[in-house]
Design an enzyme around this catalytic site. Structure first.
Site, mmCIF file in Angstrom:
data_model
loop_
_atom_site.group_PDB
_atom_site.id
_atom_site.type_symbol
_atom_site.label_atom_id
_atom_site.label_comp_id
_atom_site.label_asym_id
_atom_site.label_seq_id
_atom_site.Cartn_x
_atom_site.Cartn_y
_atom_site.Cartn_z
ATOM 1 N N ASP A 1 -30.530 -14.331 -23.034
ATOM 2 C CA ASP A 1 -29.301 -14.640 -22.293
ATOM 3 C C ASP A 1 -29.526 -15.790 -21.325
ATOM 4 O O ASP A 1 -28.577 -16.297 -20.725
ATOM 5 C CB ASP A 1 -28.838 -13.405 -21.502
ATOM 6 N N ASP B 1 -24.554 -7.096 -31.178
ATOM 7 C CA ASP B 1 -25.231 -6.937 -29.888
ATOM 8 C C ASP B 1 -25.671 -5.491 -29.680
ATOM 9 O O ASP B 1 -25.187 -4.570 -30.344
ATOM 10 C CB ASP B 1 -24.257 -7.369 -28.770
HETATM 11 C C1 GLA Z 1 -25.018 -9.423 -23.903
HETATM 12 C C2 GLA Z 1 -25.353 -10.616 -24.768
HETATM 13 C C3 GLA Z 1 -24.561 -11.808 -24.327
HETATM 14 C C4 GLA Z 1 -23.082 -11.514 -24.387
HETATM 15 C C5 GLA Z 1 -22.769 -10.277 -23.575
HETATM 16 C C6 GLA Z 1 -21.349 -9.829 -23.774
HETATM 17 O O1 GLA Z 1 -25.480 -9.603 -22.617
HETATM 18 O O2 GLA Z 1 -26.719 -10.869 -24.731
HETATM 19 O O3 GLA Z 1 -24.862 -12.936 -25.128
HETATM 20 O O4 GLA Z 1 -22.699 -11.342 -25.726
HETATM 21 O O5 GLA Z 1 -23.617 -9.187 -23.920
HETATM 22 O O6 GLA Z 1 -21.060 -8.708 -23.040
#
Ligand code: GLA
Length: 724
Positions: free
Chosen positions: A542, A472
């Site tokens: 997301d 990420d």
């Molecule tokens: C980001 C990612 C999510 C998740 C969060 C965790 O927003 O896009 O999928 O992994 O971080 O903090």
């Protein structure tokens, strides 16, 4: 087959469908003559006259003649009033460059680009044009690769200081394409967090237009892609030129329409916060820009991009390998879990046939929310008394694999790492650092930081036995400064960061070739071909709401294959929108990408759990087809109430069709949706209904789509050709 014809001053690159032609005007400036459908031959004279140039007389830059000339790699400042592709400040402080021909050579295949991801392959030929500016000694090697069976030209430039004094590149783009007219429409992909890559289309206007990122990443707000299409071009017909950058950092992709009505397309590293120091002998490699040409509409353009990335960019050990069906813990548990809770989720996932359980954020340091611990990559023993080692073992004992989340490029000010190495983040000494999501960015231009990241990731993978890593990256750049770079090198930081990231990716993917890495950046904030060179899939957004995903995945598919888009079934009401959509629709939409779940299966009813088992089975049955098939967009969610798309196997014997109707509307008959990509001479069975149709019938008359009642209704059909 592709070939490069060289006759006098003319270079003609072509394959079965496309031609790209350039011409050295007397005096040695490479002029652009043509890019489009294949030509048997071309006389440059008419095009040169169109540009006010004689093919015989020496070209003079007097009278601002450069302003009319279509050029391959122009610079601003010697009479061309358009934006250029290159600027370099020499010892006299001026920045114009005048590149003239030195030599040309050809080779089979395609050279690699130092330190950068790029398409590869032996099914192509490359022209290398070497140019030099006599005033400063700046040398440019322009690479043009034409592929045998793909309507693609890949371009890049290597710039070398071949003079005797230091110079600074202040602009070094990858591509300039001068088109003789501006009767085009411009398509860009723009959005935001949870709304990535909506399609925007507008007519070209005089002046500059386009898109770009200064965020430090290709970004949530845009994508390193633009297309020019003739008015009237649609999915199935019309002329389209698409360009995409194989790069993950700041970029620009723009079109300038000048006073003569020509259109100049430029793409490359954004010159905001870019200045590159070249001592005599030093070189700079631009990222690669890929040009796709089609006369068969946007659908064909997209399929060319999809095939190119799949065959000539993605890590080949993953390109055709079915990906595991996974369940990710983020929306199931967020930061609130312990070992037993995770195991109960993993057990329910295993019972449904899921292959892989992924532990998302919150397993390390003291991370009970997003305010701490990035950089402290050791297990939180309060939540996981046996650490990730024991959790991994216990998950595997359930018969499924284990995967893990990390955000390796980041550091929380509230962390042991920050207390030990406050200078490891991107920052400007003496200025207050600006956090975002309570975190700062590690300075990947530093070797010590890169080594730390490689070690931390390696230890995490080894300790947990993870076979999957969700990588990420959750913030943009600010306070752009590095503790180690001398003042005159500070503006190199954004690009040095990307080179550092690619080095880290290279090291880790070589060390762990069997670990599947899924990219993520607050969703799809760095979903670009640069990263697809290392990671074969990327978390698309997301936003897991099925209706929003129709738009996000549809827009993304303009340039990225659905088989690379992480897409998961999540719980309702949806966590981002509060909307309740039927399970069938969430499944149908998620099935179009790298399929998985983002929910707590222990909270489902028995009936829903049963449904999960069926879904996983369908996902596995169809995964080769979805991975290797050709993708056709049928109905756009940006234009109406329905979304439809289908994937057809290469041999046209199977297909998966998905249609979603956003809002129920009374008193309309079921729509007829015309399918694409089938063999018109074969007969096909819709497996779910048992109906049999001719391929021609499905493509010309259409498939009747009797949506169930209610909003967010969907149909998911598997289609099989009858044996002849
Ligand atoms: C980001 C990612 C999510 C998740 C969060 C965790 O927003 O896009 O999928 O992994 O971080 O903090």
């Amino acid at each position: 087959m592709s070939e490069i014809l060289h006759e006098g001053n003319l270079f003609h690159l072509r394959n079965r469908h496309i031609s790209y032609v350039l011409y050295l005007v007397p005096g040695g400036i490479p002029a652009h003559i043509y890019f489009g459908a294949r030509l048997e031959s071309i006389r440059p004279e008419p095009l040169l006259r169109h540009m006010g140039v004689s093919a015989d007389e020496n070209f003079s830059i007097q009278g601002c003649a450069l302003d009319r000339l279509s050029q391959e790699y122009p610079s601003f400042g010697l009479g061309d009033m358009r934006e250029g592709a290159l600027s370099a400040v020499g010892k006299d402080g001026t920045d114009a460059v005048d590149l003239r021909f030195v030599s040309a050579s050809e080779e089979n295949g395609k050279p690699t680009l130092e330190g950068l991801p790029a398409t590869f392959g032996t099914d192509c030929r490359t022209l290398r044009l070497t140019l030099r500016d006599a005033h400063t000694g700046l040398k440019a090697e322009l690479l043009y690769t034409i592929f045998d069976d793909l309507d693609v030209i890949a371009r890049s430039a290597r710039l070398t200081n071949d003079g005797s004094s230091t110079m600074w590149l202040t602009k070094a783009l990858s591509l300039c394409l001068d088109l003789p007219d501006s009767n085009w429409e411009l398509i860009t992909l723009n959005g935001a967090w949870a709304r990535e890559r909506s399609i925007y289309r507008r007519a070209l206007m005089p002046g500059e237009q386009g898109t770009g990122s200064r965020n430090g990443a290709s970004s949530l707000q845009t994508s390193p892609f633009i297309a020019l299409v003739r008015p009237g071009t649609n999915e199935d017909q019309g002329e389209a030129i698409g360009t995409s950058l194989v790069y993950s950092g700041n970029f620009t992709a723009s079109v300038f329409v000048n006073q003569y009505g020509g259109a100049r397309l430029l793409a490359g590293i954004n010159d905001r916060c870019f200045r590159w120091h070249l001592d005599p002998g030093d070189g700079f490699q631009t990222p690669e820009a890929v040009l796709v040409y089609s006369t068969s509409g946007l659908g064909d353009m997209s399929r060319t991009f999809h095939t190119l990335w799949q065959q000539n960019l993605l890590p080949q050990r993953w390109a055709h390998k079915p990906r595991p069906v996974l369940l990710n813990s983020w929306e199931a548990a967020y930061f609130s879990f312990d070992e037993e809770k995770l195991l109960s989720i993993a057990k329910a996932a295993a019972d449904a046939g899921v292959d892989l359980f992924v532990l998302d954020d919150g397993w390390f340091g003291h991370r009970d929310d997003d305010t701490t611990s990035l950089g402290d990559w050791h297990s939180d023993l309060k939540k996981l008394p046996g650490g990730i080692r024991r959790l991994g073992e216990r998950v595997r004992a359930l018969g499924i694999q284990f995967g893990i989340w990390m955000e390796p490029e980041m550091i929380s000010p509230e962390s042991d790492l920050y207390r030990t190495h406050p200078d490891w983040c991107i920052h400007i000494d003496g200025r207050e650092s600006v956090t975002s999501r309570n975190q700062l960015t590690l300075d990947l231009s530093r070797q010590d930081v890169r080594d730390f990241i490689c070690d931390a990731v390696a230890e995490t993978l080894q300790e947990s036995g993870a076979v999957y890593l969700k990588w990420d990256m959750n913030r943009n750049f600010s306070n752009i400064g590095s503790a180690l770079l001398p003042p005159e090198y500070q503006a190199e930081l954004p690009h040095r960061y990307m080179l550092g990231l690619y080095e880290v990716m290279e090291r880790l993917t070589c060390k762990f070739p069997d670990v599947l890495i899924e990219g993520c950046a607050s969703g799809g904030g760095r979903f670009d071909p640069g990263l697809l060179y290392y990671v074969p899939q990327f978390w698309c957004s997301d936003n897991t709401d099925a209706l929003c995903r129709c738009q996000i995945q549809y827009g993304t598919s303009l340039v990225i294959p659905p088989s690379a888009m992480g897409s998961h079934v999540s719980a309702v009401p949806n966590h981002q929108t509060g909307r309740v959509t039927p399970m069938e629709t969430r499944f149908a939409v998620a099935l179009s990408g790298c399929f998985g779940y983002e929910l707590d299966p222990t909270k489902l009813t028995n009936e829903e759990r049963e449904a999960l088992r069926g879904q996983v089975a369908v996902a596995k049955q169809t995964q080769t087809l979805r991975l290797d098939g050709r993708f056709y967009r049928l109905r756009s969610p940006f234009e109406g109430n329905e979304t439809a798309w289908m994937t057809v196997s290469q041999d046209q014997s199977q297909a998966v069709f998905t249609a979603v109707r956003s809002l129920a509307q009374p008193n309309f008959g079921p729509p007829l949706i015309r399918l694409r990509g089938l063999d018109p001479r074969r007969c096909y069975r819709i497996v779910e209904t048992g109906e049999i149709f001719g391929g021609d019938e499905l493509m010309e008359s259409g498939l009747l789509c009797p949506f169930p009642r209610g909003d967010a209704a969907s149909l998911l059909y598997t289609i099989e050709a009858l044996k002849a």
